[in-house]
Motif scaffolding. Structure first.
Motif, PDB file in Angstrom:
ATOM      1  N   LEU A  81      -3.678 -21.016  11.599  1.00 52.20           N
ATOM      2  CA  LEU A  81      -3.800 -22.450  11.886  1.00 52.20           C
ATOM      3  C   LEU A  81      -5.120 -22.994  11.342  1.00 52.20           C
ATOM      4  O   LEU A  81      -5.152 -24.057  10.700  1.00 52.20           O
ATOM      5  CB  LEU A  81      -3.714 -22.682  13.391  1.00 52.20           C
ATOM      6  CG  LEU A  81      -4.072 -24.075  13.919  1.00 52.20           C
ATOM      7  CD1 LEU A  81      -3.167 -25.134  13.305  1.00 52.20           C
ATOM      8  CD2 LEU A  81      -3.996 -24.110  15.449  1.00 52.20           C
ATOM      9  N   THR A  82      -6.205 -22.270  11.567  1.00 46.44           N
ATOM     10  CA  THR A  82      -7.521 -22.727  11.123  1.00 46.44           C
ATOM     11  C   THR A  82      -7.627 -22.735   9.604  1.00 46.44           C
ATOM     12  O   THR A  82      -8.193 -23.666   9.017  1.00 46.44           O
ATOM     13  CB  THR A  82      -8.619 -21.833  11.721  1.00 46.44           C
ATOM     14  OG1 THR A  82      -8.494 -21.825  13.149  1.00 46.44           O
ATOM     15  CG2 THR A  82      -9.999 -22.332  11.345  1.00 46.44           C
ATOM     16  N   GLY A  83      -7.074 -21.704   8.945  1.00 50.24           N
ATOM     17  CA  GLY A  83      -7.087 -21.675   7.485  1.00 50.24           C
ATOM     18  C   GLY A  83      -6.361 -22.864   6.888  1.00 50.24           C
ATOM     19  O   GLY A  83      -6.850 -23.506   5.947  1.00 50.24           O
ATOM     20  N   ALA A  84      -5.186 -23.176   7.450  1.00 51.11           N
ATOM     21  CA  ALA A  84      -4.420 -24.323   6.955  1.00 51.11           C
ATOM     22  C   ALA A  84      -5.138 -25.639   7.250  1.00 51.11           C
ATOM     23  O   ALA A  84      -5.149 -26.547   6.410  1.00 51.11           O
ATOM     24  CB  ALA A  84      -3.033 -24.327   7.585  1.00 51.11           C
ATOM     25  N   PHE A  87       1.993 -23.459  12.804  1.00 49.38           N
ATOM     26  CA  PHE A  87       1.128 -22.561  13.558  1.00 49.38           C
ATOM     27  C   PHE A  87       0.510 -23.232  14.780  1.00 49.38           C
ATOM     28  O   PHE A  87       0.050 -22.534  15.693  1.00 49.38           O
ATOM     29  CB  PHE A  87       0.071 -21.946  12.641  1.00 49.38           C
ATOM     30  CG  PHE A  87       0.618 -20.840  11.795  1.00 49.38           C
ATOM     31  CD1 PHE A  87       0.910 -19.606  12.346  1.00 49.38           C
ATOM     32  CD2 PHE A  87       0.892 -21.043  10.451  1.00 49.38           C
ATOM     33  CE1 PHE A  87       1.440 -18.580  11.575  1.00 49.38           C
ATOM     34  CE2 PHE A  87       1.430 -20.030   9.667  1.00 49.38           C
ATOM     35  CZ  PHE A  87       1.699 -18.790  10.237  1.00 49.38           C
ATOM     36  N   SER A  88       0.490 -24.555  14.833  1.00 48.52           N
ATOM     37  CA  SER A  88       0.111 -25.235  16.076  1.00 48.52           C
ATOM     38  C   SER A  88       1.126 -24.927  17.166  1.00 48.52           C
ATOM     39  O   SER A  88       0.766 -24.663  18.321  1.00 48.52           O
ATOM     40  CB  SER A  88       0.020 -26.743  15.856  1.00 48.52           C
ATOM     41  OG  SER A  88      -1.061 -27.086  15.027  1.00 48.52           O
ATOM     42  N   LEU A  89       2.400 -24.959  16.791  1.00 42.84           N
ATOM     43  CA  LEU A  89       3.462 -24.625  17.753  1.00 42.84           C
ATOM     44  C   LEU A  89       3.362 -23.162  18.174  1.00 42.84           C
ATOM     45  O   LEU A  89       3.444 -22.849  19.373  1.00 42.84           O
ATOM     46  CB  LEU A  89       4.826 -24.908  17.125  1.00 42.84           C
ATOM     47  CG  LEU A  89       5.157 -26.384  16.867  1.00 42.84           C
ATOM     48  CD1 LEU A  89       6.413 -26.519  16.015  1.00 42.84           C
ATOM     49  CD2 LEU A  89       5.333 -27.131  18.192  1.00 42.84           C
ATOM     50  N   ALA A 138       1.341 -18.846  21.910  1.00 38.42           N
ATOM     51  CA  ALA A 138       0.398 -17.745  22.118  1.00 38.42           C
ATOM     52  C   ALA A 138      -0.509 -18.025  23.317  1.00 38.42           C
ATOM     53  O   ALA A 138      -0.827 -17.117  24.097  1.00 38.42           O
ATOM     54  CB  ALA A 138      -0.442 -17.528  20.865  1.00 38.42           C
ATOM     55  N   GLY A 139      -0.920 -19.289  23.470  1.00 39.70           N
ATOM     56  CA  GLY A 139      -1.731 -19.658  24.626  1.00 39.70           C
ATOM     57  C   GLY A 139      -0.983 -19.469  25.931  1.00 39.70           C
ATOM     58  O   GLY A 139      -1.555 -19.018  26.935  1.00 39.70           O
TER      59      GLY A 139
END
Length: 455
Positions: free
Chosen positions: A192-195, A229-231, A236-237
């Motif tokens: 997510l952070t890379g994107a 990846f936000s989803l 994951a959270g």
């Protein structure tokens, strides 16, 4: 004056982890983005995507170089700063530490081959296949090092006898109860952070120089990855929250300022504590904490008061948890809004306000990663190995630790400055539009006949 070696040990390690996690996140997240871009370029026969993969891989190499130095610093600090921890747990965590190094070398070998074999294969998919071991090596490197952190939170795979870990099963120690939730969260947040970083760079470039086909395609591609990846990161959270509720209830209770054991527990957002530990100015969501912890709105959630005072994590982890979760949901909302505007023909998804918000997503994503790791580490306090060894028992007693802090601080200032200067020189002096123009001039035939960029 007597030096508090435990405090300085914390500061040294916190400084190193805070700096290293930036490059570790890039090291895990960017290879997948390179692979996606090159695959899109080959599939669509669009040189814009191929150029993205080439440019991103150049920047990635710089981040890998810095990450190697900071990763080595962490290995050095385990022995110098936490000697008692290594004396107790060294035979347990040796395997994942070795495997992490092996995974890095595996990635580095194929990265070198990848960089020096552009346009060397008649079938471009052969070159793209080289990204698979790079992505796998980067991901496995994260997996192995995360199992060590998981072991520190949920130790297992050994027998405790006479103050020593014996009958060690390193595989069982790696596959501890914390491993799945932590690995899932680490990988999803890294991708997510890379994107988000690459989307933010594209948005910033369009704000400065106007909309171009190259940056527009890059933004669309990366925002799709951010949304995906936000989803997954939200899922994951949720998995992590359920793990904490079952295996580390004191950590969850500290993060949510949940002091009394009760059924139908509220989720506490924002706010602050007064001197009597009363929550002021917070937003309470009825029964949501019980649902997040156990999937049941009326489930009983253990309160922080059930634990001895000297075994409770610091209450400031609430702010870290709120920041991490809040940014995660913000990224999900922004990426969703972007595609609503994209498919709503009457609206312009590339308006200046939208681009500014997307550009802001890049530093926010890294801030969320920092807050998440500090929450993970501070939330385990006072333990370095939960239930077996406290932080003060593991730290060095050498007063030289204070000097070590400033040595590493100077090192990271130098490394950070060099990294920024090199990246600026690498990309500012060679903009994407100019590089694409050079490529077009070098083609012996018109781009339309050679699979050139699509308008």
């Amino acid at each position: 004056m007597e030096i508090d070696t435990v405090l300085w040990s914390r500061l040294v390690t916190g400084l190193t982890l805070g700096f290293h996690v930036i490059f570790a996140t890039l090291g895990v997240g960017i290879p997948l983005m390179i692979a996606i871009a090159e695959w899109m370029g080959i599939r669509k026969k669009d040189q814009h995507y191929i150029l993205m993969a080439k440019r991103w891989s150049r920047g990635f190499v710089i981040s890998v170089a810095v990450g190697v130095v900071t990763g080595t610093a962490i290995s050095l600090q385990l022995a110098l700063v936490w000697p008692n921890f290594m004396k107790l747990a060294g035979n347990v965590i040796a395997l994942p530490l070795f495997m992490e190094v092996f995974a890095f070398f595996f990635e580095a070998i194929f990265l070198g081959i990848y960089l020096y074999t552009w346009d060397r294969f008649k079938n471009p998919y052969i070159h793209w296949l080289l990204t698979i071991p790079i992505v796998a090596g980067a991901g496995m490197s994260a997996v192995f090092i995360t199992t060590v952190n998981g072991f520190m939170n949920a130790p297992g795979g050994f027998v405790m006898e006479a103050g020593q870990f014996i009958a060690v099963n390193p595989v069982q120690a790696m596959l501890n109860t914390a491993t799945f939730s932590k690995v899932f969260h680490v990988l999803s947040s890294a991708y997510l952070t890379g994107a988000a970083l690459l989307a933010g760079i594209a948005a910033f470039a369009m704000l400065r120089k106007g909309v171009s086909a190259y940056h527009k395609k890059g933004l669309n591609l990366m925002m799709a990855v951010v949304l995906l990846f936000s989803l997954l990161n939200t899922l994951a959270g949720d998995v992590s929250a359920k793990f904490l509720a079952e295996h580390q209830p004191e950590k969850l209770a500290a993060a949510e300022w949940h002091f009394e054991t009760e059924r139908g527990a509220d989720l506490v957002l924002l706010g602050w504590l007064n001197a009597e530990h009363e929550i002021i100015g917070a937003l309470h969501l009825p029964k949501i904490l019980s649902f997040l912890a156990f999937g049941d709105f009326n489930a009983e959630v253990t309160g922080l008061n059930e634990f001895p005072i000297d075994e409770r994590p610091p209450l400031l982890v609430h702010y870290l948890f709120d920041s991490m979760a809040g940014i995660g949901f913000t990224l999900l909302m922004i990426s969703s809004l972007y595609f609503v505007l994209l498919f709503w023909k009457k609206r312009n998804e590339l308006n200046k306000w939208m681009l500014r918000i997307i550009a802001l997503c890049a530093p926010l994503a890294f801030l969320a990663v920092e807050m998440g790791w500090f929450y993970a580490e501070l939330g385990r306090q006072p333990w370095i190995i939960r239930g077996y060894m406290r932080v003060e028992e593991a730290a060095t007693s050498s007063p030289s630790i204070r000097i070590l802090f400033f040595v590493f601080l100077l090192l990271y200032i130098v490394l950070g400055t060099i990294c920024v200067l090199v990246l600026r020189r690498l990309f500012n002096n060679n903009p994407a539009e100019l590089e694409m123009e050079k490529w077009l001039k070098e083609q012996p035939e018109p781009p339309s006949e050679k699979g050139g960029p699509l308008s």
